[in-house]
Enzyme design. Structure first.
Site, PDB file in Angstrom:
ATOM      1  N   VAL A  73       0.738  -1.213   0.006  1.00 43.06           N
ATOM      2  CA  VAL A  73      -0.009   0.012   0.077  1.00 43.06           C
ATOM      3  C   VAL A  73       0.784   1.277   0.011  1.00 43.06           C
ATOM      4  O   VAL A  73       0.554   2.285  -0.594  1.00 43.06           O
ATOM      5  CB  VAL A  73      -1.003  -0.065   1.244  1.00 43.06           C
ATOM      6  CG1 VAL A  73      -1.748   1.337   1.271  1.00 43.06           C
ATOM      7  CG2 VAL A  73      -1.851  -1.156   0.949  1.00 43.06           C
ATOM      8  N   ASP A  74       2.085   1.115   0.724  1.00 45.26           N
ATOM      9  CA  ASP A  74       2.954   2.271   0.766  1.00 45.26           C
ATOM     10  C   ASP A  74       3.803   2.562  -0.494  1.00 45.26           C
ATOM     11  O   ASP A  74       4.489   3.329  -0.717  1.00 45.26           O
ATOM     12  CB  ASP A  74       3.908   2.216   1.830  1.00 45.26           C
ATOM     13  CG  ASP A  74       4.614   1.247   1.979  1.00 45.26           C
ATOM     14  OD1 ASP A  74       4.781   0.221   1.167  1.00 45.26           O
ATOM     15  OD2 ASP A  74       5.410   0.758   2.846  1.00 45.26           O
TER      16      ASP A  74
END
Length: 753
Positions: free
Chosen positions: A622-623
């Site tokens: 997600v990052d």
């Protein structure tokens, strides 16, 4: 330090002890350790093989002194305090042989069932349009990720598979979700337990921080030992003369040897007895900093045998990284070796450990030959087995703690079914034991199944790019590079894009081998979403469906579960036996990182898409998502589009700040060998992304890359790429773990070209 790295097979391995004296101690001077040779009159602990071409001793640092105020060696807490208990109700039941009629009140939702039932629909004619295992995929099959052809298992392969059909998978999966206690108890009963677990409380869990402290327990009260189950149980079953480990040295034709299960048990007991002699006890931490020698799994198994908690540190980490891990877990012992050859390069591991400890050992004693029998230390299922630290590139390393019973059952089961294991197979996982893959699928998973495992010391491209295939062919005596003996291929680590999947299938597997392209994490202990060879058709690039007992859900930013075809955050509902129990010494961080983002779920940190057939597609961390003008774009999606270009060999994408769009897409591209850089090609690559994804995902910058910065295990160091893209060249950090650190300088030199 005087070193004597003899490169011939005449060397004998032996363990050598370093009593952890300060460089300022008696004798003074702090001079380096002399050659690792046996002292006059000392006994040697020989192994049944010539030593590695690059090591002349295993060195054990005992009673380590540190500069910190506390010099105690606290034992890892054997069981976490249970402060809160889920209200779990079971029906009345009794143990009858290996059958446990336990029923947890958990029920699989109709929604979850519909998602996995897609496996039956997609496998049924006329839906299952594609190639049959044994037929190649054409180059056009990987150009458009939205119109990929299926690879359907052949009738012959499915007929002989452990899970031969989607219907069989659904039958087992449904039971694993609705009756997890009964499902996993039946499997656990196939292993040896000195004391059975509480049949009325097979597991206990709380994944919702709103209901109290997070906790997971499986088979609590049961007493077992994973080393016993890997070795003694196999020997007692009549397979003591079966080869357990084949070892291949860094240099071809030098030092290759093997150990049977009988021999491996003897070597493990010798080291276990020695560790007990120097004071290592149940719950003590032991840091292991070794290359891929047979001594590495031997050390892991020896620690497990006496109840010690091993923490293997990848032998490519720097002194600073090693020191962080030593300071955190405060080990009783550090085990390393003088040096190792990785390809043509000699890596002085002993010097690195000295730097980490800020001391040099002196007056070493050679370990005497200890007995080849060692009594087993029986441990509770929830007693710690090992600590494994995640990379500290973004902060303090996280000490992921796995316990014994659940991990043993889960890793053995995932190995068995994901690789469709047969007793006649010779199995090779190229991962290093410094990573979770080496724990679960080099050491514990295969040995728990009585498999024969290949361990390779060197680099995959040394002395040339055909080394891996030489090793594959060696164990079946077939034509060089034919790879005819391969039956199943596996992939972990970076998400494998459809183009790479097609190459792996067509070229490496000769279109004959199904690919277990798995998704899992250090924290999960074993595969979570994975193909089961022979059970259902595969889609190039998809991890496919969940393993038994795993309930993956995709949620939006508010934590609402999404139905059908969707994209969002990948979470897991409810616990599974292989789940990690805490972050060592920091349970608060454990809860904050993994359970607070979406209460009631384990948050994986990964993005995921599910297609109309229920197949799962991992889109990256997600990052790693790039927010371009409000569009959230997964890096893996852009990378797959770039690699689908016929002249692109590899790509890595990162986000950089942009004044107008918020973030811009910055792509590092490695071209096919012999293809020159050009402005025309750059435009063609950008156009490919625009056509496959959309104009919003087009890279703002193409950075030509002769190679990408990778660890020796093949993981791309995106942290370094972000710093290069942002021109933060003074913040590159530790690059010591890279397989080729010179790549960084080349990328910097090409930054403005």
């Amino acid at each position: 330090m005087a070193m004597n790295l003899k490169l011939g097979p005449q060397l004998q391995s032996y363990y050598k002890v370093r009593e952890g004296q300060s460089a300022r101690g008696a004798g003074g001077g702090g001079q380096g350790v002399q050659e690792a040779k046996p002292s006059a009159g000392a006994a040697i602990l020989p192994f049944s093989r010539p030593c590695s071409t690059s090591i002349n001793a295993i060195i054990i640092y005992n009673n380590i002194r540190r500069t910190q105020k506390s010099t105690r060696h606290p034992r890892i807490p054997l069981q976490l305090p249970l402060q809160w208990s889920d209200s779990i109700s079971f029906s009345n039941s009794t143990i009858s042989g290996s059958s446990y009629s336990l029923f947890f009140t958990r029920k699989m939702s109709n929604l979850q069932l519909r998602h996995v039932e897609g496996v039956v629909t997609v496998a049924a004619p006329p839906h299952a349009k594609g190639v049959t295992l044994g037929e190649p995929l054409s180059s056009d099959d990987a150009l458009d990720p939205h119109h990929l052809r299926l690879v359907v298992p052949s009738h012959q392969f499915s007929q002989n598979a452990l899970i031969p059909s989607p219907d069989k998978y659904l039958e087992m999966y449904k039971r694993s979700i609705e009756d997890p206690a009964g499902f996993w108890s039946d499997i656990a009963s196939q292993f040896f337990w000195k004391q059975p677990w509480n049949a009325y409380s097979v597991f206990s869990e709380n994944l919702d921080v709103r209901n109290g402290p997070v906790h997971i327990q499986w088979f609590k009260g049961g007493s077992t030992n994973i080393s016993y189950n890997c070795l003694d149980r196999i020997v007692e079953s009549g397979y003591g003369d079966k080869i357990a480990l084949f070892w291949e040295a860094n240099d071809p034709g030098v030092g290759a040897t093997s150990l049977t299960y009988n021999q491996l048990l003897s070597r493990v007991c010798q080291l276990a007895n020695y560790l007990k002699h120097i004071g290592v006890k149940k719950g003590d931490a032991v840091v292991v900093y070794l290359p891929m020698l047979m001594e590495l799994p031997i050390t892991m198994l020896a620690c497990a045998r006496i109840g010690a908690v091993h923490s293997v540190v990848f032998a490519g980490f720097s002194a600073e990284s090693l020191a962080q891990r030593i300071v955190d877990c405060k080990p009783k012992v550090v085990i390393t070796c003088n040096a190792v050859k990785r390809g043509s390069k000699t890596i002085h591991l002993k010097d690195i450990v000295d730097g980490a400890l800020l001391q040099s050992a002196q007056n070493g004693d050679v370990v005497p030959k200890y007995p080849t029998h060692c009594e087993v230390e029986w441990v509770d299922a929830e007693d710690p087995l090992f600590l494994l630290y995640t990379s500290g590139s973004t902060g303090k390393p996280k000490g992921v703690l796995h316990t014994t019973g659940g991990y043993m059952v889960y890793t053995a089961t995932t190995f068995k079914y994901a690789f469709d294991y047969k007793p006649t197979d010779i199995y090779w996982c190229t991962a290093d034991c410094g990573w979770i893959t080496g724990h679960s699928y080099v050491t514990y998973g295969p040995l728990l199944n009585g498999a024969s495992v290949i361990i390779y010391e060197g680099a995959p491209n040394y002395p040339d790019s055909g080394r891996c295939w030489d090793i594959v062919d060696k164990y079946k005596y077939v034509t060089r590079y034919s790879r005819e003996s391969l039956r199943i291929l596996g992939s972990v680590g970076e998400p494998i894009n459809p183009s790479a999947w097609r190459w792996f299938y067509n070229v490496v597997g000769d279109s004959r081998c199904p690919i277990s392209d798995t998704w899992w994490q250090t924290e999960t202990g074993g595969f979570m979403i994975t193909p089961l060879p022979g059970a259902w058709p595969q889609k190039p690039g998809s991890a496919t469906f969940p393993f038994f007992g795993v309930q993956p859900v995709i949620v939006d930013e508010k934590g609402v579960e999404l139905e059908g075809e969707c994209s969002g955050y990948l979470c897991v509902k409810n616990s599974w036996p292989g789940a990690f129990r805490t972050l060592y010494g920091d349970h608060e961080r454990y809860e904050t990182t993994y359970f607070k983002p979406f209460p009631g779920y384990y948050f994986t940190g990964d993005g995921c898409s599910r297609d109309k057939d229920g197949y799962h597609w991992l889109t990256g961390r997600v990052d790693d998502v790039i927010n371009v003008s409000g569009h959230r774009i997964g890096t893996a999606e852009v990378e797959s589009a770039l690699v689908s270009h016929p002249k692109c060999a590899e790509a890595a994408v990162v986000g950089v700040e942009h004044e107008v769009k918020g973030q811009a897409i910055y792509a590092f591209v490695t071209l096919v060998e012999g293809v020159p850089y050009s402005e025309e090609l750059r435009k063609s690559l950008v156009l490919t992304v625009r056509e496959q994804i959309g104009a919003f995902a087009a890279p703002d910058r193409i950075h030509w890359a002769p190679g990408l910065p990778k660890t020796r295990s093949g993981k791309i160091m995106r942290r370094i790429l972000r710093k290069i893209a942002s021109r933060q060249l003074n913040e590159l950090g530790d690059t010591s773990t890279l397989a080729d650190p010179s790549i960084v300088d080349q990328l910097i030199a090409l930054a403005d070209s």
